[in-house]
Design a protein around this motif. Structure first.
Motif, PDB file in Angstrom:
ATOM      1  N   LYS A  61       0.840  -1.191   0.000  1.00 40.50           N
ATOM      2  CA  LYS A  61       0.000   0.000   0.000  1.00 40.50           C
ATOM      3  C   LYS A  61       0.873   1.238   0.000  1.00 40.50           C
ATOM      4  CE  LYS A  61      -3.840   1.930   2.550  1.00 40.50           C
ATOM      5  NZ  LYS A  61      -4.545   1.989   3.833  1.00 40.50           N
ATOM      6  N   VAL A  62       0.344   2.288  -0.604  1.00 36.67           N
ATOM      7  CA  VAL A  62       1.011   3.579  -0.556  1.00 36.67           C
ATOM      8  C   VAL A  62       0.197   4.475   0.371  1.00 36.67           C
ATOM      9  CG1 VAL A  62       1.466   5.631  -1.936  1.00 36.67           C
ATOM     10  CG2 VAL A  62       2.031   3.380  -2.846  1.00 36.67           C
ATOM     11  N   ASP A  63       0.859   5.133   1.303  1.00 38.84           N
ATOM     12  CA  ASP A  63       0.169   6.044   2.221  1.00 38.84           C
ATOM     13  C   ASP A  63       0.634   7.464   1.922  1.00 38.84           C
ATOM     14  OD1 ASP A  63      -0.880   7.506   4.273  1.00 38.84           O
ATOM     15  OD2 ASP A  63       0.396   6.607   5.830  1.00 38.84           O
ATOM     16  N   ILE A  64      -0.127   8.137   1.049  1.00 35.60           N
ATOM     17  CA  ILE A  64       0.277   9.461   0.580  1.00 35.60           C
ATOM     18  C   ILE A  64       0.283  10.472   1.742  1.00 35.60           C
ATOM     19  CG2 ILE A  64      -0.331  11.337  -0.994  1.00 35.60           C
ATOM     20  CD1 ILE A  64       0.114   9.187  -2.812  1.00 35.60           C
ATOM     21  N   GLY A  97       0.816   9.985   4.879  1.00 40.99           N
ATOM     22  CA  GLY A  97       1.937   9.774   5.784  1.00 40.99           C
ATOM     23  C   GLY A  97       3.285   9.727   5.084  1.00 40.99           C
ATOM     24  N   SER A  98       3.303   9.976   3.781  1.00 38.56           N
ATOM     25  CA  SER A  98       4.540   9.920   2.999  1.00 38.56           C
ATOM     26  C   SER A  98       5.301   8.631   3.268  1.00 38.56           C
ATOM     27  CB  SER A  98       5.462  11.105   3.298  1.00 38.56           C
ATOM     28  OG  SER A  98       4.894  12.287   2.824  1.00 38.56           O
ATOM     29  N   ARG A  99       4.607   7.507   3.159  1.00 37.97           N
ATOM     30  CA  ARG A  99       5.296   6.246   3.420  1.00 37.97           C
ATOM     31  C   ARG A  99       4.703   5.133   2.559  1.00 37.97           C
ATOM     32  NH1 ARG A  99       2.688   3.847   8.971  1.00 37.97           N
ATOM     33  NH2 ARG A  99       0.570   4.037   8.190  1.00 37.97           N
ATOM     34  N   VAL A 100       5.507   4.103   2.397  1.00 38.00           N
ATOM     35  CA  VAL A 100       5.101   2.927   1.643  1.00 38.00           C
ATOM     36  C   VAL A 100       5.012   1.778   2.634  1.00 38.00           C
ATOM     37  CG1 VAL A 100       5.842   1.310  -0.128  1.00 38.00           C
ATOM     38  CG2 VAL A 100       6.205   3.735  -0.465  1.00 38.00           C
ATOM     39  N   LEU A 101       3.939   0.989   2.549  1.00 33.25           N
ATOM     40  CA  LEU A 101       3.795  -0.157   3.441  1.00 33.25           C
ATOM     41  C   LEU A 101       4.115  -1.436   2.668  1.00 33.25           C
ATOM     42  CD1 LEU A 101       0.415   0.907   5.109  1.00 33.25           C
ATOM     43  CD2 LEU A 101       2.753   1.507   5.768  1.00 33.25           C
ATOM     44  N   THR A 102       4.978  -2.258   3.236  1.00 33.78           N
ATOM     45  CA  THR A 102       5.390  -3.488   2.550  1.00 33.78           C
ATOM     46  C   THR A 102       5.316  -4.669   3.500  1.00 33.78           C
ATOM     47  OG1 THR A 102       7.720  -3.649   3.139  1.00 33.78           O
ATOM     48  CG2 THR A 102       7.149  -2.016   1.470  1.00 33.78           C
ATOM     49  N   ASP A 103       5.611  -5.861   2.938  1.00 37.60           N
ATOM     50  CA  ASP A 103       5.578  -7.064   3.774  1.00 37.60           C
ATOM     51  C   ASP A 103       6.721  -7.114   4.787  1.00 37.60           C
ATOM     52  OD1 ASP A 103       7.511  -7.379   1.818  1.00 37.60           O
ATOM     53  OD2 ASP A 103       7.255  -9.543   1.709  1.00 37.60           O
ATOM     54  N   ILE A 104       7.754  -6.282   4.607  1.00 37.40           N
ATOM     55  CA  ILE A 104       8.839  -6.310   5.598  1.00 37.40           C
ATOM     56  C   ILE A 104       8.858  -5.043   6.443  1.00 37.40           C
ATOM     57  CG2 ILE A 104      10.284  -7.860   4.210  1.00 37.40           C
ATOM     58  CD1 ILE A 104      12.048  -5.359   3.611  1.00 37.40           C
ATOM     59  N   GLY A 105       7.851  -4.191   6.290  1.00 38.62           N
ATOM     60  CA  GLY A 105       7.804  -2.989   7.118  1.00 38.62           C
ATOM     61  C   GLY A 105       7.475  -1.767   6.293  1.00 38.62           C
ATOM     62  N   ASP A 108      10.723  11.006   0.775  1.00 37.79           N
ATOM     63  CA  ASP A 108      10.537  12.414   0.438  1.00 37.79           C
ATOM     64  C   ASP A 108       9.874  12.515  -0.925  1.00 37.79           C
ATOM     65  OD1 ASP A 108      11.797  13.577   2.798  1.00 37.79           O
ATOM     66  OD2 ASP A 108      13.623  12.646   2.031  1.00 37.79           O
ATOM     67  N   HIS A 109      10.326  11.634  -1.840  1.00 43.14           N
ATOM     68  CA  HIS A 109       9.695  11.542  -3.150  1.00 43.14           C
ATOM     69  C   HIS A 109       9.399  10.069  -3.422  1.00 43.14           C
ATOM     70  CE1 HIS A 109      10.930  15.681  -4.125  1.00 43.14           C
ATOM     71  NE2 HIS A 109      12.065  15.363  -3.535  1.00 43.14           N
ATOM     72  N   LEU A 110       8.282   9.841  -4.105  1.00 47.84           N
ATOM     73  CA  LEU A 110       7.922   8.463  -4.431  1.00 47.84           C
ATOM     74  C   LEU A 110       7.780   8.323  -5.938  1.00 47.84           C
ATOM     75  CD1 LEU A 110       6.936   5.628  -3.501  1.00 47.84           C
ATOM     76  CD2 LEU A 110       4.614   6.558  -3.495  1.00 47.84           C
ATOM     77  N   VAL A 111       8.445   7.328  -6.506  1.00 49.46           N
ATOM     78  CA  VAL A 111       8.301   7.058  -7.938  1.00 49.46           C
ATOM     79  C   VAL A 111       7.667   5.674  -8.084  1.00 49.46           C
ATOM     80  CG1 VAL A 111       9.493   6.716 -10.120  1.00 49.46           C
ATOM     81  CG2 VAL A 111      10.277   8.489  -8.538  1.00 49.46           C
ATOM     82  N   ILE A 112       6.465   5.637  -8.618  1.00 50.43           N
ATOM     83  CA  ILE A 112       5.767   4.362  -8.793  1.00 50.43           C
ATOM     84  C   ILE A 112       6.084   3.835 -10.190  1.00 50.43           C
ATOM     85  CG2 ILE A 112       3.525   3.200  -8.779  1.00 50.43           C
ATOM     86  CD1 ILE A 112       2.513   5.507  -6.995  1.00 50.43           C
ATOM     87  N   VAL A 127      -3.304  -6.426 -20.615  1.00 52.62           N
ATOM     88  CA  VAL A 127      -2.625  -6.070 -19.377  1.00 52.62           C
ATOM     89  C   VAL A 127      -3.296  -4.819 -18.824  1.00 52.62           C
ATOM     90  CG1 VAL A 127      -0.390  -7.083 -19.919  1.00 52.62           C
ATOM     91  CG2 VAL A 127      -0.916  -4.769 -20.693  1.00 52.62           C
ATOM     92  N   GLU A 128      -3.068  -4.593 -17.566  1.00 56.03           N
ATOM     93  CA  GLU A 128      -3.553  -3.355 -16.959  1.00 56.03           C
ATOM     94  C   GLU A 128      -2.468  -2.837 -16.019  1.00 56.03           C
ATOM     95  OE1 GLU A 128      -7.074  -4.434 -14.794  1.00 56.03           O
ATOM     96  OE2 GLU A 128      -5.958  -5.513 -13.265  1.00 56.03           O
ATOM     97  N   GLY A 129      -2.553  -1.561 -15.706  1.00 56.88           N
ATOM     98  CA  GLY A 129      -1.563  -0.986 -14.804  1.00 56.88           C
ATOM     99  C   GLY A 129      -1.587  -1.697 -13.464  1.00 56.88           C
ATOM    100  N   ASN A 130      -0.412  -1.930 -12.916  1.00 56.16           N
ATOM    101  CA  ASN A 130      -0.294  -2.608 -11.636  1.00 56.16           C
ATOM    102  C   ASN A 130      -0.254  -1.558 -10.517  1.00 56.16           C
ATOM    103  OD1 ASN A 130       0.135  -4.663  -9.791  1.00 56.16           O
ATOM    104  ND2 ASN A 130       2.343  -4.752 -10.171  1.00 56.16           N
ATOM    105  N   SER A 131      -1.290  -0.736 -10.456  1.00 57.10           N
ATOM    106  CA  SER A 131      -1.304   0.371  -9.499  1.00 57.10           C
ATOM    107  C   SER A 131      -1.349  -0.139  -8.073  1.00 57.10           C
ATOM    108  CB  SER A 131      -2.531   1.253  -9.736  1.00 57.10           C
ATOM    109  OG  SER A 131      -2.567   1.692 -11.062  1.00 57.10           O
ATOM    110  N   PRO A 132      -0.508   0.409  -7.203  1.00 59.23           N
ATOM    111  CA  PRO A 132      -0.556  -0.030  -5.807  1.00 59.23           C
ATOM    112  C   PRO A 132      -1.819   0.482  -5.126  1.00 59.23           C
ATOM    113  CG  PRO A 132       1.061   1.736  -6.094  1.00 59.23           C
ATOM    114  CD  PRO A 132       0.524   1.411  -7.453  1.00 59.23           C
ATOM    115  N   LYS A 133      -2.202  -0.194  -4.067  1.00 63.61           N
ATOM    116  CA  LYS A 133      -3.354   0.250  -3.288  1.00 63.61           C
ATOM    117  C   LYS A 133      -3.028   1.544  -2.553  1.00 63.61           C
ATOM    118  CE  LYS A 133      -5.270  -4.315  -2.482  1.00 63.61           C
ATOM    119  NZ  LYS A 133      -5.198  -5.455  -1.580  1.00 63.61           N
ATOM    120  N   GLY A 134      -4.083   2.263  -2.175  1.00 65.67           N
ATOM    121  CA  GLY A 134      -3.893   3.445  -1.339  1.00 65.67           C
ATOM    122  C   GLY A 134      -4.033   4.748  -2.099  1.00 65.67           C
ATOM    123  N   LEU A 135      -4.063   4.672  -3.433  1.00 64.53           N
ATOM    124  CA  LEU A 135      -4.230   5.898  -4.212  1.00 64.53           C
ATOM    125  C   LEU A 135      -5.727   6.190  -4.352  1.00 64.53           C
ATOM    126  CD1 LEU A 135      -1.593   5.299  -7.014  1.00 64.53           C
ATOM    127  CD2 LEU A 135      -1.462   6.979  -5.177  1.00 64.53           C
TER     128      LEU A 135
END
Lengths: 446, 446
Positions: free
Chosen positions: A89-92, A94-102, A107-111, A273-281
């Protein structure tokens, strides 16, 4: 508090990149020796050269020669950090990315999370078919293909035997066309000598395309040539036809108001195919068709200050491309390069530049000496196009070792009409495959 | 009635061979154009060149280059049949073999099922360790090694981090020695550049050997050289030492009455092999130590008329080899060749010949320019031995394509101090690994 991904704080802006595909890697490559901390996240520790997955699936190449370890690419990049992580998930806010390891602050996010198979909501087909987007899936497909041939020896029921040997490939884009060609070459050159006990002539390779010409991103002339090649190789081409259902044994098709059935245990879904957009947007940022993230001409996600998207997952609507650029590797790389340049420009107090897509052309190979190539006004088909196709693909592979090994394989296959990698490395019973699919692992993926 | 494996009745004697290893394949190869129907059963559709598995596990070679499709070997053998089957039991009374795909009657049975890892009854070690006998296991080991390094980045607990980076290799035979050398070379050349954030100097490679010299099948002088090489590469050598327990995190060792512990998440068990005898044979036919099948000088199973065993699984007690021949590939091939000749001799009314093992010598490589070779009275160590080792292994590989690709890999690794195949292709969480192990799939095998 969530677990935090342990990356040192360098006191410079941190750019987090999601995805080590063509776009993500190109972006990192352009930020060597800059005052940014670059953190790349990917679920694999290697880059996959997706255009050649179909050759792994059809025993022409080993998986390792189209994969490249990501860490190896960035030796000597003192500002580069890699973490093996599945982004959840992307948490816009909170400026953070959530992953399986934490979680990881940015500061900048490039998807740059690329694309995934689009089943257009058909859960039954998704459950039963084989997709072809990852190295593991390509090995599964290779194993399934060969395993079904071994199994065909064990049945006297002719309909079951045909179903085991028949292939249905859905989608007339490059993947579908290249795969249909490669499987037909297996049928022509390899399977009859490997399985003298089976009547391989009975094997059918169906290519089911919803449109009226394959490779519709190319000119009608190239589509014509491709269809000619496919037919020469014995592919049964169904045009203006949809696969409406598949239960693992029987595919039902629809053409106008005509219904049809094809018995096949091997249905490969390459219909989209479709965009593999992360959750949270926010839903307003995602295109309705194609699941891509809307970005402005600087690849910045609409309305965001520090979030960007490049490559297949990004949709930059322009006058020339009102639905966004084509989802192809060169586009992703160009966009990533421009974005990296803009980061450097901004840091140096220079102007940012809008991205302009430069169409490098398109190509596909159907079989030995059979390919179509279009670059600008240059169009070619036949052996010369095939040679160009091979040259471009070898040059695009990462690393000299991979280039050499792919070259040897192709040279060998050319001389010997062979596909040497026909190993069943993932052997599963039907029950085990069902179990894995029930666990949500489409295409017997492990 | 059980399901029957569908193989045509040719009206000639049917020889069923269990196992497509060095012995089984050599036997088939010698029966081309004879009046026997030859049916080979194997759980894989490919032959594995086991001596190089450790190089796949340490990212030096791709799995496909040490595997060879069995069907491809026997194109043009009109009397040859292959079936992909896992042999579950041999029924001597009924002259049939029972497998997962059905039963098969034989006139003659040749058991060439090779060897398997011997855990000497320690179920706990079996559950937690990594074995290295198959291609899939070698890929699992490669993935585990790299995955543990990725994970080491995520912990600040120094003991846990060490455990993730440390290796314990049990057994000082060729596999253990070669693996310890290869992992140490990874430590020296590859891991420090891939993981600049980790202090790779803290990584420990332990080789635990129950004897007082490694490679005890070779001369003491060669053992000496090997130990010198291992120490030069930084391997911590424990001699006269046993691993008494392992729980997945901590290995306990015993040397005399001294106990020790090593923290390691990576324990590789190469302390022994035993014959992979199929079920259904009378216990009196199986050796107590080593689980091998007792055969006479014609490779005929004791007391049987039409059942034979060759290779690692066979134990032919002779004056020179009171415990049977060494379990090595050349022995298996020689024995299989002789057995095939005897079949042909007998059919031609000629005398059968007793098998005499011809010791071709022994060799092992520890690292770049570091190997030991013994052939008869010829003994060599160092760069020249290393060159011989490489030459012999390349020449022994099946197929020109595999030879070329292994050559390129080695040439590349030599020039670049590299191991290019460091891909995590089987990524599992600790929980998933536990689940698979609970299902009896040792070494996170899938």
């Amino acid at each position: 508090m969530d677990k935090v991904i342990d990356v040192p704080d360098l006191g410079v802006p941190r750019i987090v990149i999601v995805g080590g595909g063509f776009g993500g890697l190109e972006f990192v490559r352009n930020l060597k020796k800059t005052d940014f901390q670059v953190v790349l996240l990917d679920r694999n520790n290697y880059h996959t050269f997706q255009p050649l997955l179909y050759q792994v699936a059809t025993a022409g190449l080993e998986p390792d020669s189209i994969s490249f370890p990501i860490r190896k690419l960035f030796h000597g990049f003192s500002n580069f950090y890699f973490r093996l992580a599945v982004v959840q998930k992307v948490d816009i806010e909170g400026s953070r990315v959530l992953t399986d390891i934490g979680e990881l602050k940015y500061d900048h996010l490039v998807i740059a999370s690329g694309s995934r198979t689009n089943f257009f909501g058909d859960e039954k087909i998704k459950y039963h078919c084989m997709p072809l987007k990852t190295v593991v899936q390509s090995l599964q497909l290779r194993s399934l293909l060969l395993q079904n041939f071994e199994q065909a020896l064990q049945t006297k029921d002719l309909q079951e035997r045909s179903a085991l040997m028949n292939f249905v490939i859905v989608g007339g884009g490059p993947t579908g066309v290249e795969l249909a060609g490669a499987i037909s070459e297996l049928k022509k050159y390899v399977l009859p000598v490997d399985y003298p006990e089976l009547d391989v002539r009975r094997m059918e390779v169906h290519l089911v395309d919803a449109g009226d010409r394959v490779l519709n991103a190319l000119s009608p002339k190239s589509s014509q040539s491709s269809q000619k090649y496919l037919k020469k190789l014995g592919v049964i081409l169904h045009q203006n036809t949809f696969v409406t259902s598949y239960d693992g044994e029987v595919a039902t098709t629809k053409k106008g108001d005509q219904d049809g059935v094809i018995y096949s245990r091997n249905l490969i879904w390459s219909a989209g195919v479709e965009g593999n957009s992360p959750k949270g947007l926010d839903a307003s940022l995602i295109t309705e068709r194609g699941n891509r993230i809307l970005v402005d001409e600087y690849s910045k996600v609409l309305g965001q200050e520090n979030v960007y998207a490049v490559g297949d997952v990004a949709c930059m609507k322009t006058e020339e491309y009102p639905n966004g650029h084509p989802m192809v590797a060169p586009g992703a790389m160009q966009q990533a390069t421009q974005l990296a340049k803009n980061f450097k420009n901004e840091a140096a107090g220079k102007e940012k530049k809008a991205f302009v897509y430069n169409d490098k052309g398109s190509m596909a190979t159907i079989g030995k000496n059979k390919a179509v190539v279009e670059v600008g006004n240059f169009k070619s088909s036949g052996p010369f196009a095939w040679f160009i196709w091979m040259f471009v693909h070898i040059m695009s592979l990462l690393g000299m070792r991979n280039k050499s090994i792919v070259f040897i394989n192709w040279f060998w296959n050319y001389l010997n009409y062979d596909r040497s990698n026909r190993l069943i490395t993932n052997r599963f019973s039907k029950e085990e495959r069902k179990q894995m699919r029930d666990q949500g692992k489409a295409g017997v993926v492990i």
